[in-house]
Design a protein around this motif. Structure first.
Motif, PDB file in Angstrom:
ATOM      1  N   ILE A  36       0.966  -1.108  -0.084  1.00 21.85           N
ATOM      2  CA  ILE A  36      -0.253   0.096  -0.105  1.00 21.85           C
ATOM      3  C   ILE A  36       0.641   1.730   0.041  1.00 21.85           C
ATOM      4  O   ILE A  36       1.635   1.232   0.838  1.00 21.85           O
ATOM      5  CB  ILE A  36      -1.066  -0.020   1.022  1.00 21.85           C
ATOM      6  N   THR A  45       3.175   7.020   3.743  1.00 22.32           N
ATOM      7  CA  THR A  45       2.425   8.638   4.107  1.00 22.32           C
ATOM      8  C   THR A  45       3.634   9.109   2.614  1.00 22.32           C
ATOM      9  O   THR A  45       2.518  10.471   2.556  1.00 22.32           O
ATOM     10  CB  THR A  45       2.579   8.594   5.007  1.00 22.32           C
ATOM     11  N   VAL A 102       4.794   0.085   2.281  1.00 25.48           N
ATOM     12  CA  VAL A 102       3.974  -0.755   3.582  1.00 25.48           C
ATOM     13  C   VAL A 102       3.960  -1.989   2.288  1.00 25.48           C
ATOM     14  O   VAL A 102       2.469  -1.913   2.069  1.00 25.48           O
ATOM     15  CB  VAL A 102       3.015  -0.010   4.293  1.00 25.48           C
ATOM     16  N   LEU A 149      -6.399  -0.316   0.457  1.00 29.70           N
ATOM     17  CA  LEU A 149      -6.576  -0.860   1.750  1.00 29.70           C
ATOM     18  C   LEU A 149      -7.715  -1.683   2.037  1.00 29.70           C
ATOM     19  O   LEU A 149      -7.493  -2.960   2.552  1.00 29.70           O
ATOM     20  CB  LEU A 149      -6.811   0.935   2.530  1.00 29.70           C
ATOM     21  N   PHE A 191      -6.019  -9.811   3.144  1.00 28.44           N
ATOM     22  CA  PHE A 191      -5.817 -10.882   4.559  1.00 28.44           C
ATOM     23  C   PHE A 191      -6.682 -11.774   4.932  1.00 28.44           C
ATOM     24  O   PHE A 191      -6.418 -13.029   6.293  1.00 28.44           O
ATOM     25  CB  PHE A 191      -5.387  -9.228   5.644  1.00 28.44           C
ATOM     26  N   LEU A 193      -1.623   3.252   7.608  1.00 26.71           N
ATOM     27  CA  LEU A 193      -0.116   3.732   7.420  1.00 26.71           C
ATOM     28  C   LEU A 193       0.275   1.313   7.670  1.00 26.71           C
ATOM     29  O   LEU A 193      -0.084   1.268   8.023  1.00 26.71           O
ATOM     30  CB  LEU A 193       1.123   3.948   8.463  1.00 26.71           C
ATOM     31  N   GLY A 194       0.076   1.576   6.148  1.00 24.33           N
ATOM     32  CA  GLY A 194       0.434   0.474   5.408  1.00 24.33           C
ATOM     33  C   GLY A 194      -1.776  -0.301   5.979  1.00 24.33           C
ATOM     34  O   GLY A 194      -2.081   0.630   6.202  1.00 24.33           O
ATOM     35  N   ASP A 195      -1.687  -1.871   5.829  1.00 29.43           N
ATOM     36  CA  ASP A 195      -3.654  -2.318   6.159  1.00 29.43           C
ATOM     37  C   ASP A 195      -3.610  -2.439   8.067  1.00 29.43           C
ATOM     38  O   ASP A 195      -4.284  -2.570   8.168  1.00 29.43           O
ATOM     39  CB  ASP A 195      -3.282  -3.201   5.529  1.00 29.43           C
ATOM     40  N   ALA A 196      -2.752  -2.173   8.560  1.00 32.20           N
ATOM     41  CA  ALA A 196      -2.492  -2.708   9.999  1.00 32.20           C
ATOM     42  C   ALA A 196      -2.352  -1.202  11.014  1.00 32.20           C
ATOM     43  O   ALA A 196      -1.944  -1.106  11.898  1.00 32.20           O
ATOM     44  CB  ALA A 196      -2.084  -3.368  10.529  1.00 32.20           C
ATOM     45  N   ALA A 197      -2.280  -0.109  10.832  1.00 35.54           N
ATOM     46  CA  ALA A 197      -1.527   1.174  11.261  1.00 35.54           C
ATOM     47  C   ALA A 197      -2.748   2.106  10.573  1.00 35.54           C
ATOM     48  O   ALA A 197      -2.905   2.685  10.407  1.00 35.54           O
ATOM     49  CB  ALA A 197      -0.340   1.424  11.330  1.00 35.54           C
ATOM     50  N   SER A 238      -1.083   0.615  15.831  1.00 30.13           N
ATOM     51  CA  SER A 238      -1.117  -0.490  14.707  1.00 30.13           C
ATOM     52  C   SER A 238      -2.018  -1.002  16.240  1.00 30.13           C
ATOM     53  O   SER A 238      -3.270  -1.058  16.789  1.00 30.13           O
ATOM     54  CB  SER A 238       0.125  -0.960  15.337  1.00 30.13           C
ATOM     55  N   LEU A 258      -5.245  -6.663  12.284  1.00 35.08           N
ATOM     56  CA  LEU A 258      -6.369  -7.027  11.939  1.00 35.08           C
ATOM     57  C   LEU A 258      -7.610  -8.551  12.524  1.00 35.08           C
ATOM     58  O   LEU A 258      -8.665  -8.149  11.344  1.00 35.08           O
ATOM     59  CB  LEU A 258      -5.581  -7.306  10.015  1.00 35.08           C
ATOM     60  N   ASN A 285     -10.525  -3.472  11.961  1.00 31.72           N
ATOM     61  CA  ASN A 285      -9.956  -2.586  11.036  1.00 31.72           C
ATOM     62  C   ASN A 285      -9.567  -1.137  11.181  1.00 31.72           C
ATOM     63  O   ASN A 285     -10.115   0.120  11.984  1.00 31.72           O
ATOM     64  CB  ASN A 285     -10.602  -2.899   9.844  1.00 31.72           C
ATOM     65  N   PHE A 286      -9.094  -0.639  10.229  1.00 32.83           N
ATOM     66  CA  PHE A 286      -9.133   0.939   9.691  1.00 32.83           C
ATOM     67  C   PHE A 286      -9.732   1.855   9.955  1.00 32.83           C
ATOM     68  O   PHE A 286      -9.906   2.940  10.709  1.00 32.83           O
ATOM     69  CB  PHE A 286      -8.240   1.680   8.730  1.00 32.83           C
TER      70      PHE A 286
END
Lengths: 314, 224
Positions: free
Chosen positions: A185, A188, A268, A293, A300, B8-12, B57, B60, B64-65
């Motif tokens: 993904i 930032t 990431v 996302l 996942f 920030l990515g899929d887990a933060a 963080s 998942l 989720n976000f």
């Protein structure tokens, strides 16, 4: 004094105890740690009929040579691992994803991981280890966790207790596959990079360098051009973050990473691809592929479902 | 307050409080950090506050976000919330054998060593964040004339307890580690205690720190 133990005759390159990792200490400067390849960690525990969150021994490249002393136990090795068991004078070639019996005097020689980095050894008992901040995971850089925060050393003993009496052999038909495209993904600071730099990152091939360990994986390839700022004000990191320092070569943060970093975050790695990412050996070629996302979340769920399925097959 | 929340990515979650590094913005980050820690939000498993960002963080498998973002946006965090910060005095010996980079600093800053020490030991510092290595505090702000860049080639091993300066910050190496800060002294105090189940850090974000100069004898005979 415990009568059941492994004697370490060769320590291997980086053999450490790991479990699911350590939460809620980033702000102190302590990362998650934990088994690098979470799926193979869980499978090793299931094959030895343990609770899934038990600590196991993780090894990298060359594993340890262990002589066992004590009552019969079941062990299992997961990953893509070449190992043998010496019983009296018979040498037996080991099979991964199949539990095996170890008896007093047997020697377990974990020779190497094949075309991968990490493998796992679980026993149908409990390793006698110290718990630190709700985890057995070892962080050798900070000397935190089991085994006084250290790698295995030649001559030491690893004692075990609570040996399970039921010596049932379990197996799983599973083969690790190698990943070629790492899904990411955007990070930032993605827009710190020039159009050419972004294209380089998303389209070109990179090589995993020798300077890779549990903290990070360094990549080499075409330089990723930054047109904005080579440094940012230091800020938090998470595992899977890809930072690009001034030299243009990306570094992927792995489980023992420093908790704060000052290089721009270009991307990431998605959670679904982490287990396979860490298994890439130096010299491996990789390409990145961007996903959003929402897709990352679906991927996942698929990854997690597949892991649960494998566990339920044992 | 939070200017922007990104993933920030899929887990933060990446909470952005601005681009400057100052006490006001950092105090807001710390206020959020402390409140969120107390909330025990389901699935949140780590918080990383820094100068002007807060990274949250989450697991998942549990959340989720979108869910965490909504919770953070709806938090009621008042500017007046007390930070419950501590005042801590850190003993430091600056004898030649500990003050590894004092000559370099004299040259780079064009100030003699006694003035450097005087400035440093009279200063009151604010802890912006801890981390990089376990327990390392980032303490600001040094006066403008005291700001030097990092060593061109970082040391492979900086001794445990070393106190270093770089740009507007002072830090303390909580254990032996590689590093490139200008070392001006060493503390006998254990800044990070891994045997502590709760709060292994002596210094936490928001705390006020002063350094007290001690002699080599006091250093060697120091009892915590």
């Amino acid at each position: 004094m415990n009568n059941n133990y492994f004697e370490v005759k060769r320590s291997g390159i980086n053999s450490t105890f790991q479990d699911q990792g350590r939460n809620n200490l980033y702000h102190v400067g302590i990362p998650f740690s934990g088994a690098m390849d979470n799926r193979n960690y869980l499978l090793s525990n299931k094959l030895t009929a343990n609770k899934l969150n038990y600590p196991v021994l993780e090894f990298a490249y060359q594993g340890p040579l262990l002589k066992y002393h004590g009552d019969k136990i079941i062990i299992a090795i997961t990953g893509d691992v070449n190992f043998t068991i010496k019983k009296n004078n018979n040498l037996i070639n080991g099979t991964c994803y199949k539990s095996l019996i170890l008896e007093n005097g047997d020697e377990l020689d974990i020779i190497s991981t094949n075309k991968s980095v990490y493998g796992y050894l679980a026993v149908s008992a409990k390793f006698d280890l110290e718990y630190q901040w709700y985890s057995y995971s070892t962080n050798t850089k900070a000397n935190i966790g089991a085994n006084n925060g250290k790698k295995l050393e030649v001559g030491q003993k690893i004692s075990i207790s609570n040996i399970k009496k039921n010596l049932e052999i379990k197996k799983l038909d599973y083969r690790n596959t190698k990943i070629e495209k790492i899904r990411i993904i955007k990070g930032t600071n993605f827009d710190y990079f020039s159009e050419k730099g972004k294209k380089t990152f998303l389209e070109k091939e990179f090589t995993v360098s020798k300077l890779s360990d549990r903290m990070g994986m360094r990549l080499q390839g075409p330089k990723i051009e930054n047109i904005f700022e080579n440094n940012i004000k230091s800020e938090g990191l998470v595992k899977g973050v890809i930072q690009v320092p001034a030299d243009g070569n990306p570094i992927i943060m792995l489980s023992d990473h420093g908790t704060i970093g000052g290089y721009p975050k270009i991307a990431v790695v998605i959670s679904a691809d982490y287990d396979k990412l860490v298994q890439l050996t130096p010299g491996s070629k990789i390409k990145f592929k961007e996903v959003d996302l929402r897709s990352a979340l679906t991927l996942f769920k698929m990854y997690d479902l597949e892991t649960q399925n494998l566990i339920s097959q044992i | 307050m939070i200017k922007n929340i990104l993933n920030l990515g899929d887990a933060a979650l990446y909470c952005d409080f601005g681009i400057e590094v100052n006490k006001e913005i950092n105090t807001q980050v710390i206020r959020y950090f402390k409140s969120i820690k107390k909330e025990n939000i389901d699935g949140v498993n780590n918080l990383a506050p820094s100068y002007n960002k807060l990274i949250i963080s989450y697991d998942l498998k549990k959340t989720n976000f979108e869910i965490v973002k909504k919770i953070i946006e709806n938090l009621n965090i008042k500017k007046s919330d007390n930070l419950e910060n501590k005042k801590i005095e850190i003993p430091v010996c600056s004898d030649e054998e500990f003050s590894l980079d004092i000559k370099r600093l004299e040259q780079k800053l064009n100030i003699n060593r006694e003035k450097i020490y005087k400035n440093f030991f009279e200063k009151e510092f604010f802890c912006y964040m801890t981390g990089f290595i376990a327990g390392m505090p980032f303490l600001g702000d040094l006066d403008k004339n005291m700001r030097a860049e990092r060593l061109e080639t970082p040391r492979v091993k900086v001794p445990k307890g070393s106190v270093g300066l770089t740009e507007q910050f002072a830090n303390i190496y909580t254990y032996e580690s590689p590093g490139g800060w200008n070392i001006i002294g060493n503390t006998p105090l254990n800044i990070f205690d891994s045997s502590k189940e709760i709060d292994p850090n002596l210094i936490n974000p928001g705390d006020t720190i002063t350094f007290k100069r001690i002699t080599k004898d006091q250093y060697l005979n120091y009892n915590e």
